[in-house]
Design a protein around this motif. Structure first.
Motif, PDB file in Angstrom:
ATOM      1  N   ILE A 276      13.647  13.111   3.819  1.00 44.29           N
ATOM      2  CA  ILE A 276      13.644  14.485   4.335  1.00 44.29           C
ATOM      3  C   ILE A 276      14.363  14.532   5.685  1.00 44.29           C
ATOM      4  O   ILE A 276      15.186  15.423   5.932  1.00 44.29           O
ATOM      5  CB  ILE A 276      12.202  15.019   4.464  1.00 44.29           C
ATOM      6  CG1 ILE A 276      11.546  15.085   3.081  1.00 44.29           C
ATOM      7  CG2 ILE A 276      12.181  16.388   5.133  1.00 44.29           C
ATOM      8  CD1 ILE A 276      10.051  15.359   3.120  1.00 44.29           C
ATOM      9  N   SER A 277      14.060  13.566   6.549  1.00 38.87           N
ATOM     10  CA  SER A 277      14.715  13.540   7.862  1.00 38.87           C
ATOM     11  C   SER A 277      16.212  13.284   7.738  1.00 38.87           C
ATOM     12  O   SER A 277      17.018  13.897   8.439  1.00 38.87           O
ATOM     13  CB  SER A 277      14.080  12.474   8.756  1.00 38.87           C
ATOM     14  OG  SER A 277      12.753  12.832   9.052  1.00 38.87           O
TER      15      SER A 277
ATOM     16  N   SER B 161       6.843   7.257  13.299  1.00 40.35           N
ATOM     17  CA  SER B 161       8.281   7.371  13.576  1.00 40.35           C
ATOM     18  C   SER B 161       8.959   8.383  12.656  1.00 40.35           C
ATOM     19  O   SER B 161       9.803   9.157  13.108  1.00 40.35           O
ATOM     20  CB  SER B 161       8.961   6.005  13.484  1.00 40.35           C
ATOM     21  OG  SER B 161       8.827   5.466  12.194  1.00 40.35           O
ATOM     22  N   VAL B 162       8.594   8.410  11.387  1.00 38.15           N
ATOM     23  CA  VAL B 162       9.232   9.367  10.482  1.00 38.15           C
ATOM     24  C   VAL B 162       8.837  10.792  10.850  1.00 38.15           C
ATOM     25  O   VAL B 162       9.650  11.715  10.763  1.00 38.15           O
ATOM     26  CB  VAL B 162       8.938   9.063   8.992  1.00 38.15           C
ATOM     27  CG1 VAL B 162       7.511   9.369   8.616  1.00 38.15           C
ATOM     28  CG2 VAL B 162       9.886   9.850   8.095  1.00 38.15           C
ATOM     29  N   ASN B 163       7.615  10.989  11.304  1.00 39.34           N
ATOM     30  CA  ASN B 163       7.195  12.337  11.661  1.00 39.34           C
ATOM     31  C   ASN B 163       7.770  12.797  12.993  1.00 39.34           C
ATOM     32  O   ASN B 163       8.034  13.986  13.165  1.00 39.34           O
ATOM     33  CB  ASN B 163       5.669  12.436  11.627  1.00 39.34           C
ATOM     34  CG  ASN B 163       5.187  12.539  10.207  1.00 39.34           C
ATOM     35  OD1 ASN B 163       5.545  13.449   9.485  1.00 39.34           O
ATOM     36  ND2 ASN B 163       4.404  11.577   9.777  1.00 39.34           N
TER      37      ASN B 163
ATOM     38  N   THR C  30       0.820  -1.216   0.000  1.00 35.40           N
ATOM     39  CA  THR C  30       0.000   0.000   0.000  1.00 35.40           C
ATOM     40  C   THR C  30       0.850   1.260   0.000  1.00 35.40           C
ATOM     41  O   THR C  30       2.024   1.242   0.374  1.00 35.40           O
ATOM     42  CB  THR C  30      -0.909   0.046   1.249  1.00 35.40           C
ATOM     43  OG1 THR C  30      -0.096   0.242   2.399  1.00 35.40           O
ATOM     44  CG2 THR C  30      -1.721  -1.230   1.399  1.00 35.40           C
ATOM     45  N   ILE C  31       0.240   2.350  -0.365  1.00 32.76           N
ATOM     46  CA  ILE C  31       0.898   3.654  -0.322  1.00 32.76           C
ATOM     47  C   ILE C  31       1.145   4.078   1.122  1.00 32.76           C
ATOM     48  O   ILE C  31       2.055   4.861   1.410  1.00 32.76           O
ATOM     49  CB  ILE C  31       0.061   4.721  -1.076  1.00 32.76           C
ATOM     50  CG1 ILE C  31       0.837   6.026  -1.260  1.00 32.76           C
ATOM     51  CG2 ILE C  31      -1.238   4.999  -0.352  1.00 32.76           C
ATOM     52  CD1 ILE C  31       2.007   5.929  -2.168  1.00 32.76           C
ATOM     53  N   HIS C  32       0.368   3.528   2.048  1.00 34.95           N
ATOM     54  CA  HIS C  32       0.507   3.874   3.463  1.00 34.95           C
ATOM     55  C   HIS C  32       1.831   3.383   4.039  1.00 34.95           C
ATOM     56  O   HIS C  32       2.241   3.820   5.105  1.00 34.95           O
ATOM     57  CB  HIS C  32      -0.662   3.300   4.271  1.00 34.95           C
ATOM     58  CG  HIS C  32      -1.990   3.697   3.719  1.00 34.95           C
ATOM     59  ND1 HIS C  32      -2.431   5.004   3.719  1.00 34.95           N
ATOM     60  CD2 HIS C  32      -2.956   2.972   3.115  1.00 34.95           C
ATOM     61  CE1 HIS C  32      -3.615   5.064   3.156  1.00 34.95           C
ATOM     62  NE2 HIS C  32      -3.955   3.840   2.777  1.00 34.95           N
ATOM     63  N   PHE C  33       2.478   2.489   3.339  1.00 31.17           N
ATOM     64  CA  PHE C  33       3.816   2.035   3.731  1.00 31.17           C
ATOM     65  C   PHE C  33       4.878   2.852   3.011  1.00 31.17           C
ATOM     66  O   PHE C  33       5.844   3.317   3.614  1.00 31.17           O
ATOM     67  CB  PHE C  33       3.991   0.548   3.402  1.00 31.17           C
ATOM     68  CG  PHE C  33       5.380   0.040   3.641  1.00 31.17           C
ATOM     69  CD1 PHE C  33       5.780  -0.348   4.905  1.00 31.17           C
ATOM     70  CD2 PHE C  33       6.308  -0.049   2.609  1.00 31.17           C
ATOM     71  CE1 PHE C  33       7.064  -0.813   5.142  1.00 31.17           C
ATOM     72  CE2 PHE C  33       7.588  -0.510   2.817  1.00 31.17           C
ATOM     73  CZ  PHE C  33       7.961  -0.897   4.096  1.00 31.17           C
ATOM     74  N   TRP C  34       4.722   3.026   1.714  1.00 27.15           N
ATOM     75  CA  TRP C  34       5.779   3.627   0.901  1.00 27.15           C
ATOM     76  C   TRP C  34       5.919   5.131   1.076  1.00 27.15           C
ATOM     77  O   TRP C  34       7.031   5.662   1.028  1.00 27.15           O
ATOM     78  CB  TRP C  34       5.590   3.259  -0.567  1.00 27.15           C
ATOM     79  CG  TRP C  34       5.846   1.808  -0.756  1.00 27.15           C
ATOM     80  CD1 TRP C  34       4.927   0.828  -0.997  1.00 27.15           C
ATOM     81  CD2 TRP C  34       7.109   1.150  -0.656  1.00 27.15           C
ATOM     82  NE1 TRP C  34       5.535  -0.399  -1.054  1.00 27.15           N
ATOM     83  CE2 TRP C  34       6.882  -0.231  -0.850  1.00 27.15           C
ATOM     84  CE3 TRP C  34       8.403   1.570  -0.406  1.00 27.15           C
ATOM     85  CZ2 TRP C  34       7.906  -1.164  -0.808  1.00 27.15           C
ATOM     86  CZ3 TRP C  34       9.423   0.640  -0.377  1.00 27.15           C
ATOM     87  CH2 TRP C  34       9.167  -0.710  -0.579  1.00 27.15           C
ATOM     88  N   ALA C  35       4.835   5.850   1.293  1.00 26.43           N
ATOM     89  CA  ALA C  35       4.937   7.305   1.475  1.00 26.43           C
ATOM     90  C   ALA C  35       5.788   7.660   2.696  1.00 26.43           C
ATOM     91  O   ALA C  35       6.726   8.450   2.579  1.00 26.43           O
ATOM     92  CB  ALA C  35       3.547   7.923   1.560  1.00 26.43           C
TER      93      ALA C  35
END
Length: 110
Positions: A30-31, A76-78, A18-23
């Motif tokens: 960015i991080s 985690s990324v955010n 899903t896109i919910h994983f890849w985005a």
């Protein structure tokens, strides 16, 4: 046992299909770029960019815990984005507002 865990990850609503994983996975770029910018002098840090990175991280961290299913990759990324953005802002503020007073004092005495 490992195969069932991998299958569960694969079939998860926020899994690699899903896109919910890849985005969020690509958002790590960015991080990572912001971490690489820790070596930059504070004069080159942009207030608007770092405010956007920090605010995006804070808002989407909250959102990632409210949605169903919870997306821990997004969370985690955010958190990383908010942390790196706030750190860069603190570097810029220290350089612009706090170090100027210390440098101006010796010039007045001379």
């Amino acid at each position: 046992m490992a195969a069932t865990k991998l299958q569960a990850l694969w079939n998860h609503p926020a899994g690699p299909k899903t896109i919910h994983f890849w985005a969020p996975t690509f958002k790590w770029g960015i991080s990572i770029a912001n971490i690489a910018d820790f070596a930059k002098p504070p004069e080159k840090i942009s207030y608007p960019q770092q405010v956007a990175v920090a605010c995006t991280g804070l808002v989407w961290s909250r959102y990632s815990l409210v949605i169903t299913p919870k997306n821990w990759n997004l969370f985690s990324v955010n958190v990383a984005m908010a942390g790196t953005g706030l750190y860069q802002l603190s570097r810029k503020i220290r350089q612009d507002y706090l170090s100027g007073e210390k440098e101006a004092a010796p010039q007045l005495e001379a």
